[in-house]
Design a protein around this motif. Structure first.
Motif, PDB file in Angstrom:
ATOM      1  N   GLN A  44      34.169  65.970  94.779  1.00  0.00           N
ATOM      2  CA  GLN A  44      32.745  65.647  94.791  1.00  0.00           C
ATOM      3  C   GLN A  44      32.209  65.629  96.219  1.00  0.00           C
ATOM      4  N   PHE A  45      33.013  65.138  97.151  1.00  0.00           N
ATOM      5  CA  PHE A  45      32.630  65.112  98.562  1.00  0.00           C
ATOM      6  C   PHE A  45      32.447  66.531  99.088  1.00  0.00           C
ATOM      7  N   LEU A  46      33.382  67.425  98.766  1.00  0.00           N
ATOM      8  CA  LEU A  46      33.322  68.796  99.278  1.00  0.00           C
ATOM      9  C   LEU A  46      32.118  69.557  98.735  1.00  0.00           C
ATOM     10  N   VAL A  47      31.820  69.367  97.451  1.00  0.00           N
ATOM     11  CA  VAL A  47      30.681  70.086  96.888  1.00  0.00           C
ATOM     12  C   VAL A  47      29.363  69.524  97.408  1.00  0.00           C
ATOM     13  N   THR A  48      29.367  68.263  97.790  1.00  0.00           N
ATOM     14  CA  THR A  48      28.163  67.631  98.326  1.00  0.00           C
ATOM     15  C   THR A  48      27.921  68.014  99.784  1.00  0.00           C
ATOM     16  N   MET A  49      28.978  68.021 100.576  1.00  0.00           N
ATOM     17  CA  MET A  49      28.850  68.253 102.015  1.00  0.00           C
ATOM     18  C   MET A  49      28.783  69.736 102.379  1.00  0.00           C
ATOM     19  N   GLY A  50      29.296  70.592 101.523  1.00  0.00           N
ATOM     20  CA  GLY A  50      29.266  72.019 101.798  1.00  0.00           C
ATOM     21  C   GLY A  50      28.226  72.738 100.962  1.00  0.00           C
ATOM     22  N   LYS A  51      28.182  74.045 101.100  1.00  0.00           N
ATOM     23  CA  LYS A  51      27.235  74.863 100.346  1.00  0.00           C
ATOM     24  C   LYS A  51      27.932  75.645  99.232  1.00  0.00           C
ATOM     25  N   ALA A  52      29.254  75.540  99.165  1.00  0.00           N
ATOM     26  CA  ALA A  52      30.027  76.320  98.199  1.00  0.00           C
ATOM     27  C   ALA A  52      30.261  75.540  96.914  1.00  0.00           C
ATOM     28  N   PRO A  53      30.178  76.194  95.769  1.00  0.00           N
ATOM     29  CA  PRO A  53      30.547  75.525  94.511  1.00  0.00           C
ATOM     30  C   PRO A  53      32.037  75.242  94.462  1.00  0.00           C
ATOM     31  N   VAL A  54      32.412  74.228  93.693  1.00  0.00           N
ATOM     32  CA  VAL A  54      33.816  73.857  93.496  1.00  0.00           C
ATOM     33  C   VAL A  54      34.191  74.099  92.043  1.00  0.00           C
TER      34      VAL A  54
END
Length: 230
Positions: A41-51
């Protein structure tokens, strides 16, 4: 296309010591399982790429706390801008668990998803938690691979397979990259790994060679264009 692959252990540089530039240039994130849902959830929030993710054998918490904003691609072929990704999570059964499967159970899952594979005229990446039996797995019951994946790769010959489950601290058993006899490049996503795909390695969106699916994508794209202009 630049893809960040992750599995099994949260990378401290992408979470505890995060800097936004670490995700610059990443087009897609693939999780091969056994990761804290808050991390995804952190990665999808902080980045622009979908997870996109599949479950590891220790991901039972996802049932009541899924990673918000991320897409589970279990038992289907997910189309990301033309790149077709087949998700089959879980590990070989060695004790009771929601994401533990016998060889026969995994074969049945593979059989069911073949309709989607046919519809989309194959797949480019196989995303799993467990490895293929004999390719980057171990002999103990907890870390062996699936024979069902061997048959899947031999038949459809995807460009890549991304998995986890076998950790780097297992010594010589850990292999970051292997090449299958069918030509598929196998990547162990433990911690993190980067895949860089050239445009010619996967179809352009709506150009899979499947008449029905490509027609569906073209009609959907036209509807989206009309809605945007309206």
């Amino acid at each position: 296309m630049k893809i960040l692959c992750i599995a099994d252990e949260e990378n401290k540089g992408l979470w505890d010591h995060f800097k936004k530039e670490k995700l610059e240039g990443i087009d897609l994130i693939l999780s091969a399982g056994d990761l804290n849902p808050d991390y995804l959830q952190f990665l999808v929030t902080m980045g622009k790429a979908p997870v996109l993710y599949v479950h590891g054998n220790h991901d039972e918490s996802y049932s009541f706390k899924p990673p918000l904003g991320c897409e589970c691609i279990e038992d289907k072929v997910y189309d990301f801008k033309g790149l077709r990704i087949l998700g089959l999570g879980g590990a070989p059964w060695y004790k009771p668990g929601k994401f533990m499967f016998t060889e026969e159970e995994m074969r049945k899952r593979v059989q069911k998803v073949k309709k989607d594979i046919f519809l989309k005229n194959g797949f480019d990446i196989l995303l799993t938690h467990a490895p293929i039996r004999g390719y980057g797995d171990m002999d103990d019951p907890a870390h062996r691979g699936f024979l069902a994946f061997e048959e899947l790769v031999q038949k459809y010959r995807p460009k890549y397979m991304v998995h986890g489950h076998v950790h780097a601290n297992y010594g010589s058993a850990f292999k970051r990259e292997l090449v299958h006899s069918a030509g598929t490049k196998i990547v162990n996503a433990y911690d993190k790994a980067i895949l860089e795909l050239e445009e010619q390695e996967y179809p352009k969106e709506g150009k899979t060679g499947s008449f029905l699916y490509d027609l569906y994508k073209q009609v959907t794209a036209k509807k989206e264009q009309r809605r945007f202009h309206d």
